[in-house]
Design an enzyme around this catalytic site. Structure first.
Site, PDB file in Angstrom:
ATOM      1  N   GLU A  25       0.735   3.803  -7.835  1.00  0.00           N
ATOM      2  CA  GLU A  25       1.042   4.542  -6.611  1.00  0.00           C
ATOM      3  C   GLU A  25       2.386   5.256  -6.692  1.00  0.00           C
ATOM      4  OE1 GLU A  25       1.016   1.754  -3.315  1.00  0.00           O
ATOM      5  OE2 GLU A  25       1.950   0.194  -4.503  1.00  0.00           O
TER       6      GLU A  25
ATOM      7  N   ARG B 114       4.433   9.925   4.221  1.00  0.00           N
ATOM      8  CA  ARG B 114       3.053   9.685   4.655  1.00  0.00           C
ATOM      9  C   ARG B 114       2.951   9.377   6.150  1.00  0.00           C
ATOM     10  NH1 ARG B 114       1.702   3.826   1.843  1.00  0.00           N
ATOM     11  NH2 ARG B 114       0.329   3.402   3.594  1.00  0.00           N
TER      12      ARG B 114
ATOM     13  N   HIS C  33       0.951   3.046   8.227  1.00  0.00           N
ATOM     14  CA  HIS C  33       0.285   1.760   8.179  1.00  0.00           C
ATOM     15  C   HIS C  33      -0.433   1.422   9.473  1.00  0.00           C
ATOM     16  CE1 HIS C  33      -0.638  -1.490   5.689  1.00  0.00           C
ATOM     17  NE2 HIS C  33      -0.291  -2.377   6.605  1.00  0.00           N
TER      18      HIS C  33
ATOM     19  N   ARG D 190      -3.146  -8.739  -3.111  1.00  0.00           N
ATOM     20  CA  ARG D 190      -1.966  -7.984  -3.529  1.00  0.00           C
ATOM     21  C   ARG D 190      -0.706  -8.751  -3.119  1.00  0.00           C
ATOM     22  NH1 ARG D 190      -0.804  -2.071  -1.218  1.00  0.00           N
ATOM     23  NH2 ARG D 190      -0.195  -3.247   0.633  1.00  0.00           N
TER      24      ARG D 190
ATOM     25  N   ASN E  33      -2.273   6.531  -0.977  1.00  0.00           N
ATOM     26  CA  ASN E  33      -1.410   6.733   0.198  1.00  0.00           C
ATOM     27  C   ASN E  33       0.029   6.969  -0.241  1.00  0.00           C
ATOM     28  OD1 ASN E  33      -3.737   5.957   1.413  1.00  0.00           O
ATOM     29  ND2 ASN E  33      -3.041   3.912   1.950  1.00  0.00           N
ATOM     30  N   ASP E  34       0.477   6.130  -1.159  1.00  0.00           N
ATOM     31  CA  ASP E  34       1.836   6.304  -1.660  1.00  0.00           C
ATOM     32  C   ASP E  34       1.903   7.327  -2.784  1.00  0.00           C
ATOM     33  OD1 ASP E  34       3.592   4.666  -0.132  1.00  0.00           O
ATOM     34  OD2 ASP E  34       2.549   2.926  -0.929  1.00  0.00           O
TER      35      ASP E  34
ATOM     36  N   ARG F  54      -3.955  -6.904   1.992  1.00  0.00           N
ATOM     37  CA  ARG F  54      -2.543  -6.581   2.256  1.00  0.00           C
ATOM     38  C   ARG F  54      -1.877  -7.842   2.823  1.00  0.00           C
ATOM     39  NH1 ARG F  54      -4.728  -1.213   3.729  1.00  0.00           N
ATOM     40  NH2 ARG F  54      -3.539   0.380   2.628  1.00  0.00           N
TER      41      ARG F  54
ATOM     42  N   CYS G 213      -7.844   2.052  -3.927  1.00  0.00           N
ATOM     43  CA  CYS G 213      -7.837   1.388  -2.628  1.00  0.00           C
ATOM     44  C   CYS G 213      -7.062   2.174  -1.586  1.00  0.00           C
ATOM     45  CB  CYS G 213      -7.310  -0.036  -2.746  1.00  0.00           C
ATOM     46  SG  CYS G 213      -5.615  -0.110  -3.334  1.00  0.00           S
TER      47      CYS G 213
HETATM   48  C1  PEP Z   1      -1.607   2.936  -1.098  1.00  0.00           C
HETATM   49  O1  PEP Z   1      -0.409   3.204  -1.190  1.00  0.00           O
HETATM   50  O2  PEP Z   1      -2.514   3.763  -1.270  1.00  0.00           O
HETATM   51  C2  PEP Z   1      -2.036   1.573  -0.710  1.00  0.00           C
HETATM   52  C3  PEP Z   1      -3.292   1.207  -0.739  1.00  0.00           C
HETATM   53  O3  PEP Z   1      -1.065   0.732  -0.298  1.00  0.00           O
HETATM   54  P1  PEP Z   1      -0.425   0.737   1.155  1.00  0.00           P
HETATM   55  O4  PEP Z   1      -1.162   1.719   2.012  1.00  0.00           O
HETATM   56  O5  PEP Z   1      -0.540  -0.656   1.651  1.00  0.00           O
HETATM   57  O6  PEP Z   1       0.984   1.154   0.882  1.00  0.00           O
HETATM   58 MG    MG Z   2       1.067   1.623  -1.207  1.00  0.00          MG
END
Ligand code: PEP
Ligand code: MG
Length: 582
Positions: free
Chosen positions: A432, A466, A192, A335, A455-456, A299, A503
């Site tokens: 995700e 990650r 993050h 979100r 990402n997740d 976020r 996203c």
């Molecule tokens: C993701 O998981 O791709 C996402 C956009 O959410 P975050 O990165 O905030 O977990």
């Molecule tokens: Mg995520």
């Protein structure tokens, strides 16, 4: 003066851009408590008050989260800690000692509170021994906050922060101090903190392992966030080379700016919606400057972080309303709090396996009061019909249905209170978690839109953390399983007639964009700073060739093959100055 030689370290390129500045070492964990003397008594007392107030706010937030999940009894521990922080006898003795002994507040806090814990530890009663841990916790919390205050007041403008690991909240805090770059020993590309650095347009290189050992405070450093390189004590000649690169970058940005009012459409007319991700409110300027057609992801955890205490409905309403007004007539996708994982869960509630633990919708459904407060605030802010609401970390249909039930309940309450809101507000989910990806078809029947969080999704599909640089090689966005699951989600979502967007950070990867569009994605949400570049890429390609590219990638069975195919495509098709930057 000692002559320092130029050294180059290689890490992971986490946020693009180039910076040249002096190093500021942020070694928060390693600092020891000494009994040094204070020079400014007034300041020491103020710092103690600030640290006590901050500690109290943190505990209140933990209490708000813990009470539903842990039950009144266990959560009461945090309440008891708050009471200790309010104890006039303790606070008076801390202050008296600072005044009399003129020692550092952290030393006095350590010494004074340890007296209590020592007595408790020597007690024969188990209960007393257990309580001593709670007192120890408070002591550490106050000391942590005292140190934080000290560190942040030491930092000057225009430095590159060198640290072992950085939290998203530190990233935001530093950005407000005009930090020029981040260099860390640990951390992965989609951690993050890296995302926040990208959003704020601050070059970052992570996962260098030995940065904090090799770099000395005040060393000159160059951060090359394109190549993941950090040059320590560069020679005059190297500095000149990088200054020229910075100049080229400025020119390139000006060039991109000319595309501002043109659509993100392929040569053969396929238009792609380019939206922005918003992590911190500071980004709004970039978003407006780069002309995003809306915000595809807010976020909101950041708001939770910023307020320190749990923000009430009114405060949240103000924040969401302002966002909606600023982007109007574009749409904002808010979100729900994705607390947990690597994001803002207070240290005290951290679990052995946070990424697989209590986060996102799980935490929200366990805290219906917290969830409903946010839903009500979002609904009220939606009165001008340009807000959508999205739920993170959905893994089962029950979570979708229960979230919808709570949204319905809030709508009824607001209607009874005669408060305005968008009755047809679009409700979506993040895909995700692999289970949700596989069930896209079923979930689509219950919601209005989907946003893919790569990402997740990649982390859970490939079982790779990650945020861990040690396994960053295994964190592969072009793994055939990733490409295939994306195709599945996009196809099923479209068949169900709902909008599918992405996203996750993959949407901002210039090598991935041709593949994603070829797979049928029509909406990408990326950090605002990446929008102009992606628009330029889209405008130089034709949709028919991208479909073929996607078909070809789907036939391959190794990450390496797909990677090569996408890099070759990029190098052959996008032949302008973009190439030189990578
Ligand atoms: C993701 O998981 O791709 C996402 C956009 O959410 P975050 O990165 O905030 O977990
Ligand atoms: Mg995520």
């Amino acid at each position: 003066m000692e002559h320092k030689t130029e050294t180059k370290l290689k890490g992971i390129a986490a946020a693009p851009g180039i910076s040249i500045a002096g190093a500021f070492l942020y070694k928060k964990e390693k600092e020891e408590i000494t009994d040094g003397n204070i020079t400014d008594l007034e300041e020491a007392l103020v710092n103690l008050d600030i640290a006590l107030a901050q500690s109290k706010k943190e505990l209140r937030k933990i209490f708000a989260l813990a009470v539903d999940k842990l039950g009144e009894k266990r959560a009461a521990i945090f309440e008891a800690q708050i009471m200790i922080l309010d104890d006039p006898v303790l606070i008076a003795s801390l202050k008296e000692r600072i005044i009399k002994e003129k020692k550092l507040p952290e030393y006095i806090v350590e010494d004074e509170i340890s007296k209590y814990t020592d007595i408790m530890n020597h007690s024969h009663e188990v209960y007393m021994k257990e309580r001593s841990h709670d007192i120890e916790d408070i002591k550490n919390r106050i000391i942590r906050n005292l140190k934080k205050k000290k560190w942040t007041s030491r930092i000057t403008n225009d430095v590159v922060v060198i640290t072992s690991n950085i939290s998203p909240s530190d990233t935001v805090l530093f950005s407000r101090m005009n930090v020029k770059g981040y260099v860390t020993d640990f951390g992965g590309l989609t951690s993050h903190a890296a995302i926040v650095a990208r959003s704020l347009n601050i070059p970052a290189v992570v996962g260098l392992h030995e940065a904090t050992n090799r770099i000395v405070e005040g060393d000159g450093v160059i951060v090359d966030g394109f190549h993941g390189e950090v040059i320590i004590n560069p020679t005059e000649e190297t500095i000149k080379i990088y200054e020229r690169k910075i100049e080229q970058l400025h020119k390139y940005d000006e060039e991109l700016y000319k595309l501002r009012d043109l659509p993100a459409a392929t040569i053969d007319g396929k238009e792609i919606q380019l939206l922005a991700n918003l992590d911190v409110t500071e980004e709004m300027d970039f978003i407006v400057h780069n002309c995003a057609s809306g915000i595809g992801l807010v976020r909101t955890e950041q708001i939770f972080e910023e307020y320190e205490e749990f923000p009430d409905e009114e405060k949240q309403y103000e924040v969401y309303k302002k966002l909606a007004e600023q982007i109007y007539p574009g749409t904002v996708t808010i979100r729900a709090f994705d607390i947990g994982g690597d994001k803002v869960l207070p240290v005290d509630l951290q679990e052995p396996n946070p990424m697989l633990g209590w986060r996102g919708v799980r935490l929200l459904l366990d805290n219906p009061h917290l969830f409903k407060t946010q839903i009500r605030a979002v609904l009220r802010a939606s009165a001008h019909k340009n807000i959508q609401f999205m739920i993170p970390m959905i893994a089962s249909i029950e979570e979708v249905l229960e979230s919808q039930r709570l949204i319905g309940e809030c709508k009824k309450e607001l209607a009874a209170e005669k408060k305005h809101f968008d009755k047809n507000i679009q409700i979506g989910i993040m895909i995700e978690v692999p289970s949700a990806a596989l069930m896209t078809k079923e979930f689509s029947g219950e919601i209005d839109f989907i946003s893919i969080g790569t990402n997740d999704l990649i982390q859970y599909l490939l079982a790779v953390d990650r945020g861990n640089d040690i396994v960053s090689k295994q964190y592969q966005e072009f793994h055939p399983a990733v490409v295939r699951i994306l195709q599945h989600i996009i196809k099923e979502g479209k068949n169900a007639g709902i909008l599918v967007s992405m996203c996750g950070e993959m949407a901002a990867d210039v090598f991935a964009v041709p593949l994603l569009i070829g797979l049928g994605l029509e909406s990408l949400s990326v950090s605002a700073s990446a929008i102009p570049q992606i628009k330029k890429i889209i405008r130089s390609l034709s949709f028919s060739e991208l479909q073929k590219l996607a078909d070809d990638c789907l036939k391959l069975k190794s990450e390496q093959e797909i990677n090569v195919m996408l890099h070759d495509f990029f190098n052959n098709k996008i032949q302008d100055q973009i190439k030189n930057l990578f």
